[in-house]
Design a protein around this motif. Structure first.
Motif, PDB file in Angstrom:
ATOM      1  N   ILE A  35      -5.045  -8.860  -7.359  1.00 29.44           N
ATOM      2  CA  ILE A  35      -4.175  -8.314  -6.799  1.00 29.44           C
ATOM      3  C   ILE A  35      -4.392  -6.778  -7.126  1.00 29.44           C
ATOM      4  N   LYS A  37      -3.373  -2.782  -7.336  1.00 31.11           N
ATOM      5  CA  LYS A  37      -1.999  -1.811  -7.259  1.00 31.11           C
ATOM      6  C   LYS A  37      -2.108  -0.834  -6.176  1.00 31.11           C
ATOM      7  N   PRO A  38      -1.191  -0.383  -5.731  1.00 30.20           N
ATOM      8  CA  PRO A  38       0.147  -0.536  -5.902  1.00 30.20           C
ATOM      9  C   PRO A  38       0.483  -1.972  -5.132  1.00 30.20           C
ATOM     10  N   ILE A  39       1.637  -2.665  -6.019  1.00 29.02           N
ATOM     11  CA  ILE A  39       1.884  -3.883  -5.688  1.00 29.02           C
ATOM     12  C   ILE A  39       2.578  -3.809  -4.270  1.00 29.02           C
ATOM     13  N   ASN A  40       2.098  -5.080  -3.558  1.00 36.50           N
ATOM     14  CA  ASN A  40       2.833  -5.306  -2.154  1.00 36.50           C
ATOM     15  C   ASN A  40       3.583  -6.707  -2.482  1.00 36.50           C
ATOM     16  N   MET A  41       4.781  -6.580  -2.275  1.00 36.67           N
ATOM     17  CA  MET A  41       5.564  -7.789  -2.917  1.00 36.67           C
ATOM     18  C   MET A  41       5.111  -8.976  -1.751  1.00 36.67           C
ATOM     19  N   ASP A  42       4.818  -8.894  -0.652  1.00 31.71           N
ATOM     20  CA  ASP A  42       4.426  -9.900   0.249  1.00 31.71           C
ATOM     21  C   ASP A  42       3.196 -10.426  -0.172  1.00 31.71           C
ATOM     22  N   THR A  43       1.913  -9.546  -0.618  1.00 30.00           N
ATOM     23  CA  THR A  43       0.881 -10.022  -1.121  1.00 30.00           C
ATOM     24  C   THR A  43       1.100 -10.837  -2.470  1.00 30.00           C
ATOM     25  N   LEU A  44       1.997 -10.232  -3.279  1.00 32.36           N
ATOM     26  CA  LEU A  44       2.125 -11.094  -4.484  1.00 32.36           C
ATOM     27  C   LEU A  44       2.893 -12.462  -4.274  1.00 32.36           C
ATOM     28  N   LYS A  45       3.851 -12.426  -3.538  1.00 34.60           N
ATOM     29  CA  LYS A  45       4.469 -13.599  -3.088  1.00 34.60           C
ATOM     30  C   LYS A  45       3.304 -14.757  -2.509  1.00 34.60           C
ATOM     31  N   ASN A  46       2.558 -14.048  -1.565  1.00 31.66           N
ATOM     32  CA  ASN A  46       1.530 -15.016  -0.988  1.00 31.66           C
ATOM     33  C   ASN A  46       0.612 -15.312  -2.086  1.00 31.66           C
TER      34      ASN A  46
END
Length: 54
Positions: A35, A37-46
């Motif tokens: 992953i 940065k910057p962190i995308n929450m949808d990407t992190l969850k997926n």
């Protein structure tokens, strides 16, 4: 490690490097996912969802 569960623990790399060759280095090093940065929450969850099996 010699523990039987050691290979079942997912390792997700988070770096500021978003280039494809940077992600490839992580995968070549044995990581399960990358992953940038910057962190995308949808990407992190997926990513977490794809690495963690129920």
């Amino acid at each position: 490690m010699d523990r039987p569960d050691a290979k079942t623990i997912p390792i997700i790399t988070m770096t500021a490097n978003a280039f494809a060759e940077d992600a490839k280095k992580c995968f070549d090093g044995g990581m399960n996912a990358h992953i940038a940065k910057p962190i995308n929450m949808d990407t992190l969850k997926n990513t977490l969802g794809s690495c963690i099996k129920p």
